[in-house]
Design an enzyme around this catalytic site. Structure first.
Site, PDB file in Angstrom:
ATOM      1  N   ILE A  13       0.846  -1.202   0.000  1.00 52.77           N
ATOM      2  CA  ILE A  13       0.000   0.000   0.000  1.00 52.77           C
ATOM      3  C   ILE A  13       0.881   1.252   0.000  1.00 52.77           C
ATOM      4  O   ILE A  13       0.610   2.211  -0.725  1.00 52.77           O
ATOM      5  CB  ILE A  13      -0.964   0.028   1.210  1.00 52.77           C
ATOM      6  N   ARG A  90      -8.925 -10.187  10.172  1.00 50.15           N
ATOM      7  CA  ARG A  90      -8.137  -8.986  10.489  1.00 50.15           C
ATOM      8  C   ARG A  90      -7.707  -9.021  11.955  1.00 50.15           C
ATOM      9  O   ARG A  90      -6.620  -8.574  12.307  1.00 50.15           O
ATOM     10  CB  ARG A  90      -8.965  -7.724  10.205  1.00 50.15           C
ATOM     11  N   ASN A  97       0.494  -6.398  15.139  1.00 52.03           N
ATOM     12  CA  ASN A  97       0.406  -5.005  14.669  1.00 52.03           C
ATOM     13  C   ASN A  97       0.290  -3.986  15.794  1.00 52.03           C
ATOM     14  O   ASN A  97       0.645  -2.825  15.606  1.00 52.03           O
ATOM     15  CB  ASN A  97      -0.746  -4.871  13.660  1.00 52.03           C
ATOM     16  N   ASN A 122      -4.443  -2.940   9.807  1.00 54.06           N
ATOM     17  CA  ASN A 122      -5.520  -3.732  10.421  1.00 54.06           C
ATOM     18  C   ASN A 122      -5.076  -4.438  11.694  1.00 54.06           C
ATOM     19  O   ASN A 122      -3.889  -4.684  11.860  1.00 54.06           O
ATOM     20  CB  ASN A 122      -5.998  -4.781   9.407  1.00 54.06           C
ATOM     21  N   HIS A 177     -14.545  -2.090  10.356  1.00 55.76           N
ATOM     22  CA  HIS A 177     -13.993  -2.604   9.101  1.00 55.76           C
ATOM     23  C   HIS A 177     -13.910  -4.126   9.208  1.00 55.76           C
ATOM     24  O   HIS A 177     -12.837  -4.696   9.392  1.00 55.76           O
ATOM     25  CB  HIS A 177     -12.596  -1.996   8.904  1.00 55.76           C
TER      26      HIS A 177
END
Ligand code: APR
Length: 310
Positions: A13, A90, A97, A122, A177
């Site tokens: 990304i 996720r 993360n 995420n 999300h």
């Protein structure tokens, strides 16, 4: 003087973000990744500089692993972290993360304390929460990129189904999300025509389900890694709205403090984005069914955020 955009994470990304930011001349771009990826991001930055004569853009694009290089950034977009692989949710990314986002938040706080920060990593709703808690930045300057993408997917699927221009499909998606997100067919229109007037209930449900599972559909196709083009452009839309004070209405994960009956949680809601960041959250008068769906997604996000223990 040109604006400065710092991209934390120079993977799939991050590299598309760098290209879009340069092409749209949003400002100078700094692409930051961790050692030993310093040379790859320097290489990506150089490649983009060499593309400029064909792209007709003027921007300085540099790669680094040193947070000092993001000093004074106007916008920070965070994609640092692991993406999903096939079979993962996720939420499976939370443990790995959360550490990364904490490091990133400290680096941004120390070096770009006035930036508008867009979080993409995420599990999105929890990561944006952690980033805001660690930095202590005002809620207007921290937003999660999720609703912008979820709404883009909803609009794209409707346009594909009907064979009409995506430009004429307007709608919004609320909530976290994840698979409980809430597309709102009642408020979706195609060139001003209500979606429900031209599409059967069954088709609407099929499109809503595909939207909720859109990220997973891509992960399955890729096998390894997750979507990158559409997340990147969604974040760039948010950055551009801020940098150009466009007052765009973009669904994003914003800190709700009473809006939609939600407190102390980042959840996808329609936001006005302009020079003051998230300037306003627009509240929709939901039906009882929509409220019930929102309550379900909020419960899911609450659970994930609780696991961050922050
Ligand atoms: N600081 C900076 N960069 C980091 C750090 C860190 N502490 N930790 C990891 N990174 C970098 C990785 O080295 C990698 O280059 O983040 C980059 C992530 O890139 P990809 O693995 O290609 O992942 P990408 O597809 O870009 O997705 C990034 O966004 O949509 C979400 O689920 C997705 O969480 C994932 C994130």
């Amino acid at each position: 003087m040109r604006k400065k955009i710092a991209l934390i994470g120079g993977g799939q990304i991050g590299q598309i973000l760098a290209m879009l930011a340069a092409q749209r001349e949003l400002g100078d771009v700094v692409l930051l990744d961790i050692p030993p990826l310093e040379n790859p991001v320097k290489g990506k930055a150089l490649d983009l500089m060499e593309m400029a004569p064909h792209g007709n853009y003027d921007a300085s694009i540099t790669g680094t692993s040193d947070y000092k290089d993001i000093a004074g950034a106007d916008v920070v977009i965070v994609t640092a972290g692991k993406p999903r692989e096939a079979g993962m949710t996720r939420e499976d990314l939370l443990a790995v993360n959360i550490k990364i986002i904490t490091d990133v938040a400290n680096g941004v706080k120390a070096n770009a304390p006035n930036a508008f920060c867009i979080i993409v990593t995420n599990p999105l709703d929890a990561m944006v929460y952690v980033f805001q808690k660690v930095t202590g930045f005002p809620k207007s300057r921290v937003a999660g990129m999720a609703g912008a993408l979820d709404t883009a997917r909803w609009r794209a699927f409707i346009a594909m189904e009907l064979g009409v221009s995506v430009v004429d499909v307007a709608g919004t998606v609320l909530g976290g999300h994840g698979p409980d997100m809430v597309p709102l067919p009642r408020l979706t229109t195609v060139g001003g025509v209500p979606l429900a007037d031209i599409v059967s209930k069954e088709t609407i449900e099929k499109l809503a389900t595909r939207t909720r599972e859109a990220g997973t559909e891509i992960v399955k196709l890729f096998g390894k890694g997750s979507a990158f083009f559409s997340p990147a452009w969604s974040a760039i839309t948010m950055a551009e709205a801020y940098l150009k004070d466009k007052k765009r209405v973009i669904p994003c994960a914003a800190l709700c403090e009473g809006e939609y009956g939600v407190r102390n949680l980042f959840i996808g809601v329609p936001c006005v984005i302009g020079a003051r960041g998230v300037e306003k959250i627009l509240e929709i008068k939901l039906t009882d069914d929509e409220k019930a769906m929102l309550a379900k997604t909020v419960a899911g996000v609450t659970k994930t955020v609780a696991e961050t223990k922050m």
